[in-house]
Design a protein around this motif. Structure first.
Motif, PDB file in Angstrom:
ATOM      1  N   LEU A 174      -8.424 -12.807  39.784  1.00 40.20           N
ATOM      2  CA  LEU A 174      -8.022 -13.920  38.394  1.00 40.20           C
ATOM      3  C   LEU A 174      -8.395 -12.874  37.515  1.00 40.20           C
ATOM      4  O   LEU A 174      -6.547 -13.422  36.452  1.00 40.20           O
ATOM      5  CB  LEU A 174      -9.012 -15.178  39.086  1.00 40.20           C
ATOM      6  CG  LEU A 174      -8.526 -16.227  38.227  1.00 40.20           C
ATOM      7  CD1 LEU A 174      -7.532 -16.981  39.100  1.00 40.20           C
ATOM      8  CD2 LEU A 174     -10.046 -17.380  38.055  1.00 40.20           C
ATOM      9  N   TYR A 175      -8.683 -12.545  36.832  1.00 42.78           N
ATOM     10  CA  TYR A 175      -8.533 -11.879  35.532  1.00 42.78           C
ATOM     11  C   TYR A 175      -7.735 -11.261  35.279  1.00 42.78           C
ATOM     12  O   TYR A 175      -6.849 -10.896  34.138  1.00 42.78           O
ATOM     13  CB  TYR A 175     -10.087 -12.088  35.133  1.00 42.78           C
ATOM     14  CG  TYR A 175      -9.737 -10.400  33.762  1.00 42.78           C
ATOM     15  CD1 TYR A 175      -9.929 -10.909  33.114  1.00 42.78           C
ATOM     16  CD2 TYR A 175     -10.062  -9.381  33.783  1.00 42.78           C
ATOM     17  CE1 TYR A 175     -10.091 -10.627  31.264  1.00 42.78           C
ATOM     18  CE2 TYR A 175     -10.011  -8.360  32.858  1.00 42.78           C
ATOM     19  CZ  TYR A 175     -10.208  -8.721  31.912  1.00 42.78           C
ATOM     20  OH  TYR A 175     -10.108  -7.955  31.196  1.00 42.78           O
TER      21      TYR A 175
ATOM     22  N   SER B  31     -12.318 -12.646  44.075  1.00 46.02           N
ATOM     23  CA  SER B  31     -11.317 -13.120  42.957  1.00 46.02           C
ATOM     24  C   SER B  31     -11.072 -13.416  41.950  1.00 46.02           C
ATOM     25  O   SER B  31     -10.351 -13.486  41.273  1.00 46.02           O
ATOM     26  CB  SER B  31     -11.856 -14.886  44.301  1.00 46.02           C
ATOM     27  OG  SER B  31     -10.801 -15.838  43.103  1.00 46.02           O
ATOM     28  N   MET B  32     -12.966 -13.097  41.286  1.00 39.55           N
ATOM     29  CA  MET B  32     -12.375 -13.427  40.004  1.00 39.55           C
ATOM     30  C   MET B  32     -12.150 -12.453  39.123  1.00 39.55           C
ATOM     31  O   MET B  32     -11.393 -12.208  38.504  1.00 39.55           O
ATOM     32  CB  MET B  32     -14.386 -13.720  39.499  1.00 39.55           C
ATOM     33  CG  MET B  32     -15.017 -13.372  38.328  1.00 39.55           C
ATOM     34  SD  MET B  32     -16.773 -13.904  38.356  1.00 39.55           S
ATOM     35  CE  MET B  32     -16.836 -12.123  36.640  1.00 39.55           C
ATOM     36  N   ALA B  33     -12.091 -11.106  39.368  1.00 41.59           N
ATOM     37  CA  ALA B  33     -12.060 -10.273  39.284  1.00 41.59           C
ATOM     38  C   ALA B  33     -10.350 -10.322  38.794  1.00 41.59           C
ATOM     39  O   ALA B  33      -9.212  -9.805  38.084  1.00 41.59           O
ATOM     40  CB  ALA B  33     -12.778  -9.013  39.866  1.00 41.59           C
TER      41      ALA B  33
ATOM     42  N   ALA C   2     -13.758  -4.007  31.148  1.00 44.53           N
ATOM     43  CA  ALA C   2     -14.404  -4.565  31.979  1.00 44.53           C
ATOM     44  C   ALA C   2     -13.781  -5.013  33.185  1.00 44.53           C
ATOM     45  O   ALA C   2     -14.832  -5.338  34.535  1.00 44.53           O
ATOM     46  CB  ALA C   2     -13.342  -5.787  31.131  1.00 44.53           C
TER      47      ALA C   2
ATOM     48  N   ASP D 144     -10.139  -1.755  26.578  1.00 45.34           N
ATOM     49  CA  ASP D 144     -10.541  -2.964  26.722  1.00 45.34           C
ATOM     50  C   ASP D 144     -11.185  -3.418  28.032  1.00 45.34           C
ATOM     51  O   ASP D 144     -12.106  -3.813  28.587  1.00 45.34           O
ATOM     52  CB  ASP D 144     -10.486  -3.787  25.509  1.00 45.34           C
ATOM     53  CG  ASP D 144     -11.269  -3.040  24.609  1.00 45.34           C
ATOM     54  OD1 ASP D 144     -12.294  -2.503  24.480  1.00 45.34           O
ATOM     55  OD2 ASP D 144     -10.681  -3.524  23.197  1.00 45.34           O
ATOM     56  N   VAL D 145      -9.573  -4.250  28.235  1.00 43.42           N
ATOM     57  CA  VAL D 145      -9.694  -4.624  30.091  1.00 43.42           C
ATOM     58  C   VAL D 145     -10.113  -3.486  30.711  1.00 43.42           C
ATOM     59  O   VAL D 145     -10.616  -3.595  31.788  1.00 43.42           O
ATOM     60  CB  VAL D 145      -7.973  -4.748  30.210  1.00 43.42           C
ATOM     61  CG1 VAL D 145      -7.797  -5.479  31.446  1.00 43.42           C
ATOM     62  CG2 VAL D 145      -7.209  -6.357  29.225  1.00 43.42           C
TER      63      VAL D 145
ATOM     64  N   ASP E 271      -4.551 -12.964  35.234  1.00 45.22           N
ATOM     65  CA  ASP E 271      -3.965 -13.581  33.895  1.00 45.22           C
ATOM     66  C   ASP E 271      -3.310 -12.187  32.320  1.00 45.22           C
ATOM     67  O   ASP E 271      -2.862 -12.439  31.241  1.00 45.22           O
ATOM     68  CB  ASP E 271      -5.481 -14.231  33.689  1.00 45.22           C
ATOM     69  CG  ASP E 271      -5.353 -15.087  32.147  1.00 45.22           C
ATOM     70  OD1 ASP E 271      -5.087 -15.646  32.144  1.00 45.22           O
ATOM     71  OD2 ASP E 271      -5.901 -14.470  31.537  1.00 45.22           O
ATOM     72  N   ARG E 272      -4.129 -11.292  32.609  1.00 45.23           N
ATOM     73  CA  ARG E 272      -3.871  -9.963  31.312  1.00 45.23           C
ATOM     74  C   ARG E 272      -2.806  -9.388  31.973  1.00 45.23           C
ATOM     75  O   ARG E 272      -1.919  -8.926  30.388  1.00 45.23           O
ATOM     76  CB  ARG E 272      -5.192  -9.397  31.050  1.00 45.23           C
ATOM     77  CG  ARG E 272      -6.684  -9.934  31.048  1.00 45.23           C
ATOM     78  CD  ARG E 272      -6.496 -10.590  29.644  1.00 45.23           C
ATOM     79  NE  ARG E 272      -7.515 -10.672  28.746  1.00 45.23           N
ATOM     80  CZ  ARG E 272      -7.728 -11.973  28.967  1.00 45.23           C
ATOM     81  NH1 ARG E 272      -7.415 -12.878  29.339  1.00 45.23           N
ATOM     82  NH2 ARG E 272      -9.013 -12.483  28.258  1.00 45.23           N
TER      83      ARG E 272
END
Lengths: 200, 200
Positions: free
Chosen positions: A192-193, A188-190, A162, A158-159, A196-197
């Motif tokens: 960051l994600y 940057s958003m990607a 995304a 799933d990650v 995080d994961r």
DNA sequence: GACTTAGATGAGGGCATCCTCATATATCCA
DNA sequence: TGGATATATGAGGATGCCCTCATCTAAGTC
């Protein structure tokens, strides 16, 4: 049995033929990228390659086969890029991995534009597109799994989906084209994600 | 002077006409969503609406005008949804704002599918699409600016573009359709980002 | 150098699509 | 109710597209 009536692309046998198909594929790439699959015409493609229509049909029996050939070629290039990434993986931070993945589509501009035009917006005949997407999903999942061995395979998948979405969005923004700063924000958003994961 | 040769949609003047255009627009919405802009035919659309072709051309002088009318209608609906969001803004956390924005496209399934088919994949004639995108960008930027008064306008705009990209990606994933968990992952990514940029 | 096969070439057949138009009918207003 | 205008209707004209095919030329092979 093969699907319906499509037959396959005929492989060139002489040197002149190889040059022709290369020119034809390049021309098709450009025209599909500019006009989209439906609006692009076989006549335009042949003209762009400096070839008569008959020669185009000599190697690609119809428009769909031509599009499929381009997608296959692109899939091969992406596969090679992923091989390289996989080899370099142990030395990469998660953020660096994210950046490398986000560069995958933009690094081949012309192929990317054609792929954007061909992969979507083809009712029914999108088996190739689905195969490309699944290949990307599985290979990215494999990369991520090596950085998160304790995470369940389903969750990793799933990650991967995304993140693949964000990769595609970067390609779309670059093709649009959007302001460089806005694209940087999205990347940057990607990043960051993913950090995080998966952790740093 | 108006663009080239498109002329505009003729507004219905009698009650029967209003019913017709409503039926025609609904049919066009469905057919465009199913087949894409190029592959959809005027004959199919008229048949789906239970109307003769002549009636379709009575109100929409050509295919492009028909598509434009649908985009305009969708833009109006999105505008209203944004009005509501703007009114509710003071009571929302950043995460809740992100969720509300990410729900904007998926909440109107049929319009979304048609918009995905029409907004891209229309060479040249995409003025309407650009207008829709700019409207969304500006209105989202306005929302974000109220939550980050100290941030430069330019930076806010770039965040808006990036977030709009993620909104569109959610719409694409839902239309694909991707696994629910993967979509949840993507939404989480966008939420994470917005909170990082605007604070909770 | 003769033979075989790959490739070159482009006019046009068949077909689907967009759109027109002449005529007929329904709707509304004074 | 009668007149004016909006809407209905669908055959077919014009166009452009995909693709075929019959014929010709170049390139390898012995």
């Amino acid at each position: 049995m093969p699907s319906s009536k499509s037959t396959a692309a005929r492989a060139p046998q002489r040197k002149r033929g190889e040059l022709r198909v290369a020119a034809l594929q390049d021309a098709a790439l450009a025209v599909f990228a500019e006009k989209g699959f439906e609006a692009a015409t076989m006549t335009q493609i042949a003209a762009r390659a400096g070839a008569p229509i008959g020669s185009l049909y000599q190697f690609f029996p119809n428009k769909d086969v031509l599009a499929d050939a381009l997608i296959d070629r692109y899939a091969g290039q992406l596969g090679e890029a992923l091989d390289a990434l996989e080899a370099a993986l142990p030395g990469l931070s998660t953020a660096a991995l994210a950046d490398a993945l986000l560069d995958l589509f933009p690094s081949r501009r012309h192929e990317r534009d054609a792929a954007l035009a061909l992969v979507d917006s083809r009712p029914d005949r999108n088996t190739r597109s689905a195969a490309l997407r699944d290949m990307m999903r599985d290979r990215i999942a494999a990369l991520l799994a090596r950085r998160a061995p304790d995470k369940p395979a389903q969750a990793v998948r799933d990650v991967a989906i995304a993140f693949l979405g964000s990769m595609k969005m970067v390609a779309m923004l670059e093709a649009e084209p959007a302001p460089a700063q806005a694209i940087a924000e999205f990347r940057s958003m990607a990043r960051l994600y993913l950090v995080d994961r998966l952790g740093a």
